[in-house]
Write an enzyme that holds these catalytic residues in place. Structure first.
Site, PDB file in Angstrom:
ATOM      1  N   GLU A 111      32.705  40.155   9.205  1.00 21.31           N
ATOM      2  CA  GLU A 111      32.709  40.949  10.208  1.00 21.31           C
ATOM      3  C   GLU A 111      31.235  41.795   9.928  1.00 21.31           C
ATOM      4  OE1 GLU A 111      34.804  40.165  12.476  1.00 21.31           O
ATOM      5  OE2 GLU A 111      34.697  41.507  14.253  1.00 21.31           O
ATOM      6  N   LYS A 124      47.795  45.087  16.594  1.00 22.48           N
ATOM      7  CA  LYS A 124      46.688  45.842  17.328  1.00 22.48           C
ATOM      8  C   LYS A 124      47.230  47.160  17.619  1.00 22.48           C
ATOM      9  CE  LYS A 124      43.746  44.414  19.384  1.00 22.48           C
ATOM     10  NZ  LYS A 124      42.914  43.231  20.108  1.00 22.48           N
ATOM     11  N   GLU A 139      45.091  43.942   5.547  1.00 18.69           N
ATOM     12  CA  GLU A 139      43.849  44.788   5.540  1.00 18.69           C
ATOM     13  C   GLU A 139      43.440  45.087   7.127  1.00 18.69           C
ATOM     14  OE1 GLU A 139      42.762  40.818   3.994  1.00 18.69           O
ATOM     15  OE2 GLU A 139      41.218  40.265   5.852  1.00 18.69           O
ATOM     16  N   ASP A 191      36.348  46.202  13.752  1.00 20.60           N
ATOM     17  CA  ASP A 191      35.825  45.919  15.286  1.00 20.60           C
ATOM     18  C   ASP A 191      34.191  45.768  15.236  1.00 20.60           C
ATOM     19  OD1 ASP A 191      36.311  45.410  17.778  1.00 20.60           O
ATOM     20  OD2 ASP A 191      36.485  47.443  18.460  1.00 20.60           O
ATOM     21  N   CYS A 246      16.282  68.594  42.812  1.00 16.98           N
ATOM     22  CA  CYS A 246      16.683  68.977  41.520  1.00 16.98           C
ATOM     23  C   CYS A 246      17.760  70.231  41.879  1.00 16.98           C
ATOM     24  CB  CYS A 246      15.741  69.757  40.685  1.00 16.98           C
ATOM     25  SG  CYS A 246      16.084  70.481  39.141  1.00 16.98           S
ATOM     26  N   LEU A 303      42.863  35.089  16.440  1.00 15.10           N
ATOM     27  CA  LEU A 303      44.081  35.539  15.603  1.00 15.10           C
ATOM     28  C   LEU A 303      45.172  35.524  16.636  1.00 15.10           C
ATOM     29  CD1 LEU A 303      42.928  38.323  13.023  1.00 15.10           C
ATOM     30  CD2 LEU A 303      44.033  36.402  12.608  1.00 15.10           C
ATOM     31  N   TYR A 331      35.826  38.736   4.936  1.00 17.83           N
ATOM     32  CA  TYR A 331      37.321  38.912   4.824  1.00 17.83           C
ATOM     33  C   TYR A 331      38.035  37.492   4.476  1.00 17.83           C
ATOM     34  CZ  TYR A 331      36.713  37.815   9.441  1.00 17.83           C
ATOM     35  OH  TYR A 331      36.383  37.197  10.781  1.00 17.83           O
ATOM     36  N   LYS A 355      41.401  45.348  10.400  1.00 18.59           N
ATOM     37  CA  LYS A 355      40.777  44.337  11.431  1.00 18.59           C
ATOM     38  C   LYS A 355      39.673  45.076  11.755  1.00 18.59           C
ATOM     39  CE  LYS A 355      41.744  41.482  15.470  1.00 18.59           C
ATOM     40  NZ  LYS A 355      40.622  42.000  16.129  1.00 18.59           N
ATOM     41  N   CYS A 373      10.725  73.911  35.654  1.00 15.93           N
ATOM     42  CA  CYS A 373      12.303  73.873  36.056  1.00 15.93           C
ATOM     43  C   CYS A 373      13.022  74.762  35.324  1.00 15.93           C
ATOM     44  CB  CYS A 373      12.569  72.424  36.206  1.00 15.93           C
ATOM     45  SG  CYS A 373      14.395  72.520  36.591  1.00 15.93           S
ATOM     46  N   CYS A 422      16.003  73.513  40.359  1.00 15.34           N
ATOM     47  CA  CYS A 422      14.926  74.179  40.953  1.00 15.34           C
ATOM     48  C   CYS A 422      14.356  73.672  42.483  1.00 15.34           C
ATOM     49  CB  CYS A 422      13.791  73.955  40.079  1.00 15.34           C
ATOM     50  SG  CYS A 422      13.100  72.294  40.302  1.00 15.34           S
ATOM     51  N   CYS A 449      13.488  65.348  37.535  1.00 19.32           N
ATOM     52  CA  CYS A 449      12.755  66.536  38.029  1.00 19.32           C
ATOM     53  C   CYS A 449      11.425  66.761  37.159  1.00 19.32           C
ATOM     54  CB  CYS A 449      13.680  67.731  37.943  1.00 19.32           C
ATOM     55  SG  CYS A 449      12.531  69.287  38.347  1.00 19.32           S
TER      56      CYS A 449
HETATM   57  S1  IVH Z   1      41.111  36.569   9.713  1.00 19.34           S
HETATM   58  C1  IVH Z   1      41.280  32.306  10.960  1.00 19.34           C
HETATM   59  N1  IVH Z   1      40.606  39.255   8.879  1.00 19.34           N
HETATM   60  O1  IVH Z   1      39.157  39.450  14.315  1.00 19.34           O
HETATM   61  C2  IVH Z   1      41.419  33.835  10.637  1.00 19.34           C
HETATM   62  N2  IVH Z   1      39.804  38.454  11.070  1.00 19.34           N
HETATM   63  O2  IVH Z   1      40.464  37.267  16.611  1.00 19.34           O
HETATM   64  C3  IVH Z   1      40.567  34.608  11.363  1.00 19.34           C
HETATM   65  N3  IVH Z   1      38.307  40.302  12.281  1.00 19.34           N
HETATM   66  O3  IVH Z   1      36.713  38.032  15.733  1.00 19.34           O
HETATM   67  C4  IVH Z   1      40.249  35.946  11.200  1.00 19.34           C
HETATM   68  N4  IVH Z   1      38.729  41.885  10.803  1.00 19.34           N
HETATM   69  O4  IVH Z   1      36.066  38.277  13.189  1.00 19.34           O
HETATM   70  C5  IVH Z   1      40.354  38.108   9.893  1.00 19.34           C
HETATM   71  N5  IVH Z   1      40.271  41.215   8.204  1.00 19.34           N
HETATM   72  C6  IVH Z   1      40.210  40.520   9.281  1.00 19.34           C
HETATM   73  C7  IVH Z   1      39.549  40.794  10.387  1.00 19.34           C
HETATM   74  C8  IVH Z   1      39.151  39.775  11.354  1.00 19.34           C
HETATM   75  C9  IVH Z   1      38.066  41.438  11.878  1.00 19.34           C
HETATM   76  C10 IVH Z   1      37.967  39.621  13.630  1.00 19.34           C
HETATM   77  C11 IVH Z   1      37.540  38.104  13.353  1.00 19.34           C
HETATM   78  C12 IVH Z   1      37.621  37.694  14.847  1.00 19.34           C
HETATM   79  C13 IVH Z   1      38.858  38.485  15.330  1.00 19.34           C
HETATM   80  C14 IVH Z   1      40.077  37.577  15.249  1.00 19.34           C
END
Ligand code: IVH
Length: 698
Positions: free
Chosen positions: A194, A342, A133, A137, A436, A103, A246, A135, A459, A439, A454
């Site tokens: 994910e 982000k 929605e 991690d 330690c 992305l 997603y 993102k 101790c 002690c 230790c």
């Molecule tokens: S859409 C082609 N939606 O973010 C569209 N990605 O750099 C690509 N990710 O590793 C992804 N949540 O796995 C999309 N709601 C979401 C997401 C999502 C997490 C991750 C994805 C990828 C990274 C994108």
């Protein structure tokens, strides 16, 4: 694979090259490639990145630049020429049906407004619906369903080729193994999403790692991608992995079928997936028509990011209509119809003031960095664990350094790295103590371990920690006997060891003041109650190295009295489910020590429950004690759950995967990969249902 020395050398070269101008690197192209290959391997194969993304990019760009100037020196194995980079040797490489793109990122309202303008130009309309929605991690996953069955799960890899992790994806309970797609005219469908790890599980997992003397994983993302690549699928299940799906990236229709009406917008498609049983995040998805509303929502959502079950590092904004998405297209890197917003990184810089060395319950010495207090994500951080000597050396962090500190989610803060450019020469190397701090006995280190320890059983710090652990919530659950009170009682000679909990001189406690009648009563009754705790809690409370709550349960269910372990050997212990040689050795060592035997006898005399009456648990007697079973394929003579109960009734244990620990694999019809694996191993007894019945009736 790289040796430890090579790893160190490459890491140091990487740091040097980061500070060099591209022209100074022209003579070191081979080394630069090696460094990037190494960083790729750490990132993709080991899931332990050694360079920040920006650092990797900077080195990569330097290599691209040199190769552009001198195309004659490009080698086919240069990281710039790679197609399938860094794939794990352990999982077969598979190609994605459609490339898994990335992305584009935005960081503020202005970026989003620009993106919206571009979208409207490309789409040729001002009437765009945006779907917003989270993102997530974690680690990306692609799932293929064919004829209603999940047939493949793959990691992202380099976007073109990924790793086939079907076996592990099947362990994630939120991923449906089948779905009624035929009834919608769909033959094959690829869904992306994910793999995420529940924050609470992540913290528990890290606590366990710390207890074992291992450095915790930096963030839920590393935990998710690392877990997807571990080889024992039964282990995956214990780690609290989940999936959020997603997008539908590809599908084919059955002959003559028409495209389902739902598959016209992103939102409707995900709602449809959700209704089919897929974990699509529809509750977290919102539709907006104006970018200003998107921006306001982003700001509001960022405020409550901590309240989510999974770690979220931003939001994704997608054009909702598939027709418009197709019109807008994509670059080789990202779709033009989607963008990530982000969130601000939860990082801050601070100064490392000094390092304190703490002694833990099992004697491990933990270096703790005291830093200038700094707010990170709403919490003021002034202490950061440095985990062990190797971490200090690897990061080359020094007293006086300016350091980057990160807190991922609710996770314990850690030092990402020192900012070397800020050094002025006054920084001092951190000296690890040889004795330690509590002690003064000499510290020891096992060759394969990271922690200095230790080993003085008396101790004082360890004694206090051990007593507090015994009384803790997950062990004997003696409320209000926390570390501060234990320390106080210990200092006054009222609590020299664990069994003395049951012989506290209450007249002395009352004399010392600070304790009302009521709190003494409460503490007394909590201590009394604890005598009835089940055996697994006692075993956990004894603080045997490498024995966490789960292992304590396994151990407790294998005996009817704790003292039986005095007679056990490594072989017998290792035969228990999920107990390997490391844990077995530690348990044997513990029960061999006279002082531990004495503790157990004293607890017994105090009336603490040390027996297992096996209520609702597995029997300890029976023809199949110590034997492990797994059932696979379609069973015709009994239900799988009944068969498992029959084996357990005779003392057998059920495993979830084929491994060298498996004694019997009982196969029904259509047995698949488990049977193959068992045959390959050659150590597993393969039984038909009839043979199983004969075995248990013997
Ligand atoms: S859409 C082609 N939606 O973010 C569209 N990605 O750099 C690509 N990710 O590793 C992804 N949540 O796995 C999309 N709601 C979401 C997401 C999502 C997490 C991750 C994805 C990828 C990274 C994108």
């Amino acid at each position: 694979m790289y040796t430890k020395e090579e790893e160190k050398a490459f890491y140091e070269l990487a740091k040097q090259y980061l500070n060099k101008e591209v022209d100074d690197l022209a003579g070191s192209v081979d080394e630069l490639r090696n460094v990037l290959n190494y960083a790729d391997w750490k990132y993709y194969v080991q899931s332990e990145p050694v360079l920040a993304d920006a650092e990797y990019d900077s080195l990569f760009k330097k290599l691209v630049h040199i190769e552009e100037q001198h195309p004659e020196i490009i080698t086919p194995d240069s990281p710039t020429q790679r197609v399938a980079k860094g794939l794990s040797e352990r999982f077969p490489a598979v190609s994605h049906l459609v490339p898994m793109l990335s992305l584009d990122n935005t960081y503020n309202a202005e970026d989003l407004t620009d993106w919206d303008r571009k979208c409207r130009e490309l789409a040729g309309t001002d009437e765009i619906e945006y779907c917003v929605e989270p993102k997530y991690d974690g680690a990306s996953i692609s799932l293929i369903y064919d004829d209603d069955m999940m047939v493949r799960g793959a990691t992202r890899g380099d976007g073109v080729m990924g790793e086939d992790v079907t076996i592990n994806a099947r362990q994630i309970r939120s991923i449906p193994l089948s779905a009624k797609l035929h009834s919608f005219g769909i033959k094959q469908m690829e869904i992306r999403g994910e793999v995420v790890i529940d924050k609470v599980f992540f913290e528990k997992y890290n606590e366990q790692r710390i207890a074992e003397g291992l450095p915790p994983l930096a963030n839920p993302r590393n935990a998710a991608s690392g877990t997807m690549r571990i080889l024992d699928p039964s282990e995956i299940r214990k780690r609290g992995l989940s999936a959020v799906l997603y997008s539908i990236s590809d599908y084919t229709l059955l002959p003559g079928a028409e495209r389902p009406a739902e598959l016209s917008t992103h939102f409707d498609s995900l709602k449809w997936l959700y209704q089919l049983g897929y974990p699509a995040p529809i509750k977290e998805m919102k539709i907006f028509r104006r970018i200003d509303d998107v921006i306001a929502y982003c700001a509001e959502f960022e405020q409550r990011r901590d309240s989510l079950q999974y770690e979220v590092d931003g939001l994704v904004i997608k054009v909702n209509s598939y027709a418009l998405q197709d019109k807008m297209g994509m670059t080789s890197h990202h779709p033009r119809w989607a963008v990530a917003y982000k969130f601000k990184a939860r990082q801050a810089t601070s100064k490392l003031l000094r390092v304190e060395f703490q002694v833990g319950r099992v004697g491990a010495i933990t270096p703790v960095a005291k830093i200038e207090p700094v707010p990170i994500g709403g919490v003021t951080v002034s202490s950061v664990s440095l985990f062990n000597e190797d971490v200090i050396k690897e990061k080359d962090v020094r007293v006086g350094d300016t350091v980057i500190v990160e807190r991922a989610g609710d996770v314990i803060p850690y030092i990402v790295k020192p900012i070397v450019e800020h050094r002025d020469g006054t920084e001092t190397v951190i000296e690890f103590p040889t004795a330690c701090p509590a002690c003064k006995s000499l510290l020891e280190k096992q060759p394969e371990e990271a922690a200095w320890r230790c080993i003085n059983i008396g101790c004082p710090v360890q004694v206090v920690e051990r007593i507090a652990h015994f009384a803790s919530k997950d062990a004997m659950d003696i409320r209000s006997l926390g570390i501060t009170i234990v320390q106080k009682f210990h200092d006054l000679g009222l609590l020299p060891d664990i069994p003395s909990i049951y012989h506290i001189r209450w007249d002395e406690v009352q004399k010392m003041g600070g304790f009302g009648e009521k709190s003494v009563q409460n503490l007394k009754s909590a201590i009394e109650q604890s005598k009835k705790q089940p055996l697994n809690r006692v075993i956990f409370g004894l603080g045997i190295r490498h024995v966490g709550e789960t292992t304590a349960k396994t151990l407790a269910s294998a005996v009817s009295h704790i003292k039986e372990f005095y007679e056990w050997d490594i072989e017998k212990l290792s035969a228990l489910p999920d107990i390997g040689p490391k844990v077995a050795t530690s348990v044997i060592d513990f029960f061999a020590r006279d002082e531990n035997k004495r503790t157990i006898t004293m607890l017994e005399e105090a009336g603490v429950n040390l027996v297992n009456d096996h209520r609702g648990q597995k029997p300890l007697e029976g023809a199949l004690v110590g034997k492990t079973f797994l059932f696979t394929g379609t069973l015709s003579q009994f239900k799988r759950s009944d068969a498992e109960a029959m084996a357990e009734a005779k003392g057998g244990a059920i495993l979830s995967g084929v491994s060298s620990k498996l004694n019997y694999l009982v196969v029904g019809t259509d047995a698949g990969s488990k049977l193959e694996k068992a045959k390959k191993l050659g150590t597993v007894n393969i039984l038909t249902e009839q043979e199983f019945l004969e075995l248990i009736s013997d």
